[in-house]
Design a protein around this motif. Structure first.
Motif, short mmCIF file in Angstrom:
data_model
loop_
_atom_site.label_atom_id
_atom_site.label_comp_id
_atom_site.label_asym_id
_atom_site.label_seq_id
_atom_site.Cartn_x
_atom_site.Cartn_y
_atom_site.Cartn_z
N CYS A 108 37.07 -15.49 -43.30
CA CYS A 108 36.86 -16.24 -42.06
C CYS A 108 37.59 -17.58 -42.11
O CYS A 108 37.72 -18.18 -43.17
CB CYS A 108 35.37 -16.48 -41.82
N ASP A 109 38.05 -18.03 -40.95
CA ASP A 109 38.74 -19.32 -40.85
C ASP A 109 37.96 -20.24 -39.91
O ASP A 109 37.51 -19.81 -38.84
CB ASP A 109 40.16 -19.14 -40.32
N TRP A 151 36.08 -18.40 -35.26
CA TRP A 151 35.48 -19.71 -35.55
C TRP A 151 36.42 -20.84 -35.18
O TRP A 151 35.96 -21.96 -34.89
CB TRP A 151 35.11 -19.81 -37.02
N CYS A 191 37.54 -17.61 -47.47
CA CYS A 191 37.33 -18.36 -46.23
C CYS A 191 38.07 -19.70 -46.31
O CYS A 191 38.03 -20.37 -47.34
CB CYS A 191 35.85 -18.60 -45.99
N LEU A 239 30.14 -14.32 -45.53
CA LEU A 239 31.32 -14.44 -44.68
C LEU A 239 32.55 -14.21 -45.54
O LEU A 239 32.73 -14.86 -46.58
CB LEU A 239 31.38 -15.82 -44.02
N SER A 242 32.59 -8.03 -36.36
CA SER A 242 33.53 -9.06 -35.90
C SER A 242 34.11 -8.73 -34.54
O SER A 242 34.27 -9.61 -33.69
CB SER A 242 34.67 -9.22 -36.92
N LYS A 300 33.36 -10.15 -41.44
CA LYS A 300 34.62 -9.99 -42.15
C LYS A 300 35.82 -10.32 -41.26
O LYS A 300 35.87 -9.92 -40.10
CB LYS A 300 34.77 -8.55 -42.66
N ASN A 301 36.78 -11.04 -41.87
CA ASN A 301 38.08 -11.29 -41.23
C ASN A 301 37.91 -11.78 -39.80
O ASN A 301 38.50 -11.25 -38.86
CB ASN A 301 38.94 -10.03 -41.27
N TYR A 302 37.10 -12.82 -39.67
CA TYR A 302 36.75 -13.34 -38.35
C TYR A 302 37.42 -14.69 -38.13
O TYR A 302 37.08 -15.67 -38.79
CB TYR A 302 35.23 -13.46 -38.23
N GLN A 303 38.37 -14.72 -37.20
CA GLN A 303 39.11 -15.95 -36.93
C GLN A 303 38.58 -16.72 -35.71
O GLN A 303 39.04 -17.83 -35.44
CB GLN A 303 40.60 -15.65 -36.73
#
Length: 210
Positions: free
Chosen positions: A91-92, A74, A123, A88, A47, A69-72
């Motif tokens: 994620c947001d 997006w 997510c 995923l 990430s 993991k823990n990917y904002q």
């Protein structure tokens, strides 16, 4: 790749190409002012090494080869008609301008996207209509309108003390949360219970897709 290890795609339109973002030592930066149409993106990067800044993706396929993991980031993307495969977690996606005042997260959106071949856990869809999206089936499950249905969802006892939505306190879910998807096997393991115990509760609600 430049001398800092950055691979930058910006200020252009790319169509019908396959982009492999798989070098573990590279920092991939998508945007700003980037439009990808009918492209396949193979993601195998941590990430912290993947940045999306006001990029548009139209009818693209994302193949996530390493769990993201823990990917904002997006929420810095405009996603239309895209398909996702792979794992995923945390994620947001969508429109969440309150996340930051920085320009990259003011224009995010998601519509007509397909997650049926992805494994989503924790997510969220933010500020966009989840009715245009296709979610993965069981053992994933998706809670629609969790903020609006919070009282109902929290009125029953969930396995392992799980609370599907939090609307008060420091760790409350943002008001723009329109849907949230969990992966039952991982959730059951974290809560020291079983998938079947979760399913027995899930089946009580018409706002949960599974």
């Amino acid at each position: 790749m430049d001398w800092l290890g950055n691979v930058v795609f910006k200020d252009r339109e790319i169509e019908n190409e396959r982009l492999e973002l798989t070098d573990k030592n590279a920092n991939y930066i998508l945007g700003p002012n980037l439009t990808l149409k009918n492209c396949t993106l193979v993601l195998k990067a941590a990430s912290r090494r993947l940045s999306i800044d006001r990029a548009q993706f139209v009818d693209c396929a994302f193949e996530v080869k390493q769990e993201l993991k823990n990917y904002q980031d997006w929420i810095g993307a405009s996603l239309k008609g895209c398909r996702f495969k792979g794992r995923l977690t945390g994620c947001d996606f969508g429109h969440w301008p309150e996340y930051s005042s920085l320009p990259w997260c003011q224009l995010g959106s998601i519509e007509d996207c397909d997650f049926t071949e992805a494994r989503l856990d924790g997510c969220r869809i933010m500020g966009c209509d989840p009715a245009t999206l296709r979610f993965p089936k069981w053992p994933c499950f998706t809670i629609l309108d969790p903020i609006g249905r919070a009282r109902e969802l929290n009125s029953v006892e969930w396995p392992g003390g799980f609370r599907p939505i939090i609307v008060e306190g420091q760790y409350r879910d943002p008001p723009r949360t329109m849907a949230v998807t969990f992966y039952a096997p991982s959730l059951a393991r974290r809560r020291e219970t079983t998938e079947e115990a979760f399913r027995a509760v899930i089946e009580q609600f018409d706002c949960i897709v599974y």
